[in-house]
Each structure stands twice: as structure tokens, then as C-alpha cells.
Design a protein around this motif. Structure first.
Motif, PDB file in Angstrom:
ATOM      1  N   LYS A  65     -41.102  60.531 -33.895  1.00  0.00           N
ATOM      2  CA  LYS A  65     -39.969  60.589 -32.974  1.00  0.00           C
ATOM      3  C   LYS A  65     -39.980  59.407 -32.007  1.00  0.00           C
ATOM      4  O   LYS A  65     -38.937  58.850 -31.681  1.00  0.00           O
ATOM      5  CB  LYS A  65     -39.997  61.908 -32.187  1.00  0.00           C
ATOM      6  CG  LYS A  65     -39.649  63.137 -33.021  1.00  0.00           C
ATOM      7  CD  LYS A  65     -39.636  64.382 -32.158  1.00  0.00           C
ATOM      8  CE  LYS A  65     -39.284  65.614 -32.993  1.00  0.00           C
ATOM      9  NZ  LYS A  65     -39.307  66.851 -32.167  1.00  0.00           N
ATOM     10  N   LEU A  66     -41.167  59.021 -31.557  1.00  0.00           N
ATOM     11  CA  LEU A  66     -41.266  57.873 -30.656  1.00  0.00           C
ATOM     12  C   LEU A  66     -40.828  56.593 -31.344  1.00  0.00           C
ATOM     13  O   LEU A  66     -40.232  55.712 -30.717  1.00  0.00           O
ATOM     14  CB  LEU A  66     -42.700  57.734 -30.143  1.00  0.00           C
ATOM     15  CG  LEU A  66     -42.950  56.588 -29.157  1.00  0.00           C
ATOM     16  CD1 LEU A  66     -42.125  56.772 -27.891  1.00  0.00           C
ATOM     17  CD2 LEU A  66     -44.437  56.495 -28.822  1.00  0.00           C
ATOM     18  N   ALA A  67     -41.110  56.497 -32.627  1.00  0.00           N
ATOM     19  CA  ALA A  67     -40.703  55.306 -33.381  1.00  0.00           C
ATOM     20  C   ALA A  67     -39.178  55.189 -33.431  1.00  0.00           C
ATOM     21  O   ALA A  67     -38.632  54.076 -33.488  1.00  0.00           O
ATOM     22  CB  ALA A  67     -41.271  55.364 -34.796  1.00  0.00           C
ATOM     23  N   ILE A  68     -38.474  56.319 -33.383  1.00  0.00           N
ATOM     24  CA  ILE A  68     -37.018  56.319 -33.408  1.00  0.00           C
ATOM     25  C   ILE A  68     -36.436  55.965 -32.041  1.00  0.00           C
ATOM     26  O   ILE A  68     -35.377  55.351 -31.946  1.00  0.00           O
ATOM     27  CB  ILE A  68     -36.488  57.694 -33.876  1.00  0.00           C
ATOM     28  CG1 ILE A  68     -36.952  57.978 -35.309  1.00  0.00           C
ATOM     29  CG2 ILE A  68     -34.968  57.765 -33.790  1.00  0.00           C
ATOM     30  CD1 ILE A  68     -36.605  59.372 -35.794  1.00  0.00           C
ATOM     31  N   GLN A  69     -37.133  56.346 -30.965  1.00  0.00           N
ATOM     32  CA  GLN A  69     -36.661  56.077 -29.606  1.00  0.00           C
ATOM     33  C   GLN A  69     -37.768  55.414 -28.783  1.00  0.00           C
ATOM     34  O   GLN A  69     -38.247  55.981 -27.796  1.00  0.00           O
ATOM     35  CB  GLN A  69     -36.189  57.372 -28.954  1.00  0.00           C
ATOM     36  CG  GLN A  69     -37.180  58.538 -29.006  1.00  0.00           C
ATOM     37  CD  GLN A  69     -36.610  59.809 -28.419  1.00  0.00           C
ATOM     38  OE1 GLN A  69     -35.961  60.574 -29.136  1.00  0.00           O
ATOM     39  NE2 GLN A  69     -36.844  60.045 -27.142  1.00  0.00           N
ATOM     40  N   PRO A  70     -38.165  54.196 -29.127  1.00  0.00           N
ATOM     41  CA  PRO A  70     -39.293  53.539 -28.454  1.00  0.00           C
ATOM     42  C   PRO A  70     -39.039  53.260 -26.975  1.00  0.00           C
ATOM     43  O   PRO A  70     -39.985  53.116 -26.208  1.00  0.00           O
ATOM     44  CB  PRO A  70     -39.460  52.239 -29.256  1.00  0.00           C
ATOM     45  CG  PRO A  70     -38.130  52.005 -29.887  1.00  0.00           C
ATOM     46  CD  PRO A  70     -37.581  53.350 -30.196  1.00  0.00           C
ATOM     47  N   TRP A  71     -37.774  53.146 -26.571  1.00  0.00           N
ATOM     48  CA  TRP A  71     -37.450  52.891 -25.174  1.00  0.00           C
ATOM     49  C   TRP A  71     -37.885  54.021 -24.257  1.00  0.00           C
ATOM     50  O   TRP A  71     -38.036  53.834 -23.050  1.00  0.00           O
ATOM     51  CB  TRP A  71     -35.939  52.684 -25.025  1.00  0.00           C
ATOM     52  CG  TRP A  71     -35.139  53.868 -25.507  1.00  0.00           C
ATOM     53  CD1 TRP A  71     -34.849  55.004 -24.820  1.00  0.00           C
ATOM     54  CD2 TRP A  71     -34.568  54.031 -26.806  1.00  0.00           C
ATOM     55  NE1 TRP A  71     -34.122  55.880 -25.589  1.00  0.00           N
ATOM     56  CE2 TRP A  71     -33.927  55.312 -26.817  1.00  0.00           C
ATOM     57  CE3 TRP A  71     -34.508  53.232 -27.957  1.00  0.00           C
ATOM     58  CZ2 TRP A  71     -33.262  55.794 -27.943  1.00  0.00           C
ATOM     59  CZ3 TRP A  71     -33.844  53.715 -29.058  1.00  0.00           C
ATOM     60  CH2 TRP A  71     -33.223  54.977 -29.060  1.00  0.00           C
ATOM     61  N   SER A  72     -38.120  55.220 -24.832  1.00  0.00           N
ATOM     62  CA  SER A  72     -38.433  56.386 -24.006  1.00  0.00           C
ATOM     63  C   SER A  72     -39.768  56.259 -23.281  1.00  0.00           C
ATOM     64  O   SER A  72     -39.999  56.960 -22.292  1.00  0.00           O
ATOM     65  CB  SER A  72     -38.411  57.666 -24.848  1.00  0.00           C
ATOM     66  OG  SER A  72     -39.383  57.610 -25.879  1.00  0.00           O
ATOM     67  N   ILE A  73     -40.659  55.365 -23.739  1.00  0.00           N
ATOM     68  CA  ILE A  73     -41.923  55.175 -23.034  1.00  0.00           C
ATOM     69  C   ILE A  73     -41.695  54.511 -21.671  1.00  0.00           C
ATOM     70  O   ILE A  73     -42.546  54.575 -20.788  1.00  0.00           O
ATOM     71  CB  ILE A  73     -42.921  54.353 -23.889  1.00  0.00           C
ATOM     72  CG1 ILE A  73     -44.343  54.508 -23.333  1.00  0.00           C
ATOM     73  CG2 ILE A  73     -42.498  52.891 -23.969  1.00  0.00           C
ATOM     74  CD1 ILE A  73     -45.420  53.936 -24.223  1.00  0.00           C
TER      75      ILE A  73
END
Length: 313
Positions: A65-73
């Protein structure tokens, strides 16, 4: 700083040298936007759509899921929902952030907040994906909040000046090193509870706060990449007025103490300060050595003022 709290907050983006107020303003604006969206969309019968929308800005524990929305970090560390959640985070950011600002300046405060948020997010990912306890919840866990960045600032301030005293309601005067220790221990104790992800992020941020200041004392600024990105966007969207750059340079006089400031864009050996007096490079070196030996509280009001004026960027 330019005035009282509300004046500084209102004009946060009109002035430089005020990362404390910029960070608070960004968090408050993001909170207000999502609060309005939540209320309007819920009343409009599309509350589920709001849940899907905000999840794109929360940090998932799942690596796919993080790979799909990397900006979330990055976005998660400016995102809040509950009023008390953002209230306490912003209070701690303000109280301890002013101390970091006074010691290290505005840019390093912003660096520490971002690095603390990143460290908290990475520690959260690491533990959730490696610890068997979280194996059943890793796919559904999401995180939001400024706590990791705030914890980095709290522990960083306690590392810089452990004996600085805050006056707390009911408790009276308490040294900030004990405040930092209490909250770190509390986060560790709750790291297997209902808010495990947030507590783990606190620990990651706290570790970064300690390491950042420790490395800074050795002449290593881990925040340089963050600072360069910030300067790029300032130049892109801000004015082109010239600025005096202040940075640290390592000296050989004392190992483990703060190195002296190096004013890289000025040939003058003195810096004018309010009241007509000037702080020489040698005087600033002496003040910084005094901080390292005796702590910030040992400084006189005049020494604190000179250090503050000299550290402005």
C-alpha cells in the motif's frame, strides 16, 4: 519572532526565521480542511468516501500500500482528526520548538521535525512488518499525526538543555529531561496497545531527536538534505531577497561541545544585535562552550539575546 503568538501565527508565511509558527499553521490548516470535509461529506451521506479520501494521506503499515501512495510518509505527519490530538501536539511543538529555535535556529527546527516524522514512520513500518504480534493487523493499519516529529523536538530540546525547567500545573517546576523521559517510557509501555502504531512512531521520532543533536555536536548535520529541499521551494515560491546564511563548523578546541557558528556570506567578524552591542565570533564561541559545560540556564539574559540574534538565518 515578530509579536505575540497570534500575530506570529497569522503572519507565519510572511516572514522567515519562524519555523515554529509555519509548522503549527500548516498543521492547523490541514486539520481545518479535513474537519470541514468530514462534516460536510458525512452529513451529505458520503462518509465512506471521506474515509477513502483521508486514507490516501495516512501512512499505511503495509508495504504494498505504501508503494502505491509513497507521499503518505510525508503527509501523515501533518494530518490530524481529533481536536485534542492536534491541540496537545501543537502545544508541545510550541513549547519545545521555541527552545530548539533559540539554540539552533529556524531551519534546524524544521529539519528536526521532518526527520523525526520520517524516522517515526520508518520505525512503525519496520516493527509492524517484522514483529509477529502485528502480523494480523499490518494490512489494515494506518497512521496519522505530528507526534513523531514533535517527539523528535521534545527529545532534541532535552538533549540540548536537559536542566531547563518548565512550570507544570499541579507539579510545579520540572526539568525537561524528566518530561522527555516520562513520555518516552509511556510510549514504550503502550507500544503493544490500541495505539501501537502511534506509540512506535513516537519512539522512532524520539531516537532521531537524540541522534540529531548528538551528531550536530560532532559537526554532522543530518538535516542538510531536508534543508536544501526547503530552500529550493522557498526560492521557487518566495521572494528573492538576500539572506545571511549561518551554519555550524567544527572546531578542535573541545570534543563533544557545540562548535562555533560560521557566517559564510559575511566578511564581518561581528554581528549587530539589538541594544547597540555587537557579538564577536570569540564571544559566540565562549557562549556555546558555556552551554556545553553548564547548560543553557547558565547564560545571562544578554548572552541569550546575543546567541539568538547571531543564530538568525
Amino acid at each position: 519572532m515578530y509579536g505575540n503568538f497570534w500575530e506570529n501565527l497569522k503572519n507565519a508565511f510572511k516572514h522567515g526565521d519562524n519555523s515554529v509558527y509555519k509548522l503549527i499553521a500548516i498543521n492547523l490548516i490541514v486539520w481545518a480542511v479535513f474537519m470541514v470535509l468530514r462534516v460536510v461529506m458525512t452529513i451529505g451521506g458520503i462518509g465512506d468516501t471521506y474515509g477513502s479520501l483521508i486514507s490516501w494521506f495516512m501512512m499505511p503499515a503495509s508495504l504494498p500500500k505504501l508503494a502505491i501512495q509513497p507521499w503518505s510518509i510525508f503527509t501523515y505527519m501533518f494530518l490530524h482528526e481529533g481536536i485534542f490530538h492536534i491541540l496537545f501536539n501543537m502545544l508541545f511543538l510550541y513549547w519545545f520548538g521555541l527552545l530548539i529555535h533559540q539554540y539552533l535556529g529556524s531551519r534546524k527546527l524544521a529539519n528536526l521535525y521532518i526527520l523525526g516524522g520520517l524516522a517515526g514512520g520508518l520505525f512503525y513500518l519496520l516493527i509492524y512488518n517484522l514483529a509477529p504480534y502485528f502480523s494480523n493487523s499490518v494490512d489494515s493499519s494506518m497512521m496519522l499525526g505530528a507526534s513523531a516529529g514533535v517527539f523528535a523536538i521534545v527529545v532534541g530540546a532535552a538533549t540540548l538543555s536537559p536542566n531547563t525547567t518548565f512550570f507544570l500545573i499541579l507539579l510545579g517546576p520540572v526539568k525537561i529531561k524528566y518530561i522527555a523521559i516520562f513520555y518516552v517510557v509511556l510510549s514504550f509501555a503502550n507500544s503493544a496497545g490500541a495505539n501501537a502504531g502511534g506509540e512506535l512512531a513516537h519512539l522512532g521520532g524520539a531516537l532521531m531527536g537524540f541522534l540529531y543533536v548528538t551528531q550536530l555536536r560532532k559537526g554532522n548535520d543530518w538535516g542538510v538534505p531536508i534543508q536544501k529541499v526547503g530552500i529550493f521551494f522557498e526560492n521557487l515560491f518566495g521572494s528573492n531577497r538576500p539572506r545571511v546564511k549561518v551554519s555550524f563548523r567544527k572546531t578542535q578546541s573541545k570534543s563533544g561541545s557545540f562548535s562555533s557558528f560560521n557566517k559564510s556570506e559575511s566578511s564581518s567578524k561581528t554581528t549587530p544585535v539589538k541594544g547597540g552591542s555587537e557579538a564577536t565570533q570569540e564571544e559566540i564561541d565562549r557562549i556555546l562552550d558555556k552551554i556545553a559545560d553548564k547548560g543553557y540556564d547558565a547564560l545571562s539574559k544578554d548572552e541569550k539575546r546575543k546567541l539568538f540574534e547571531f543564530s538568525k538565518k
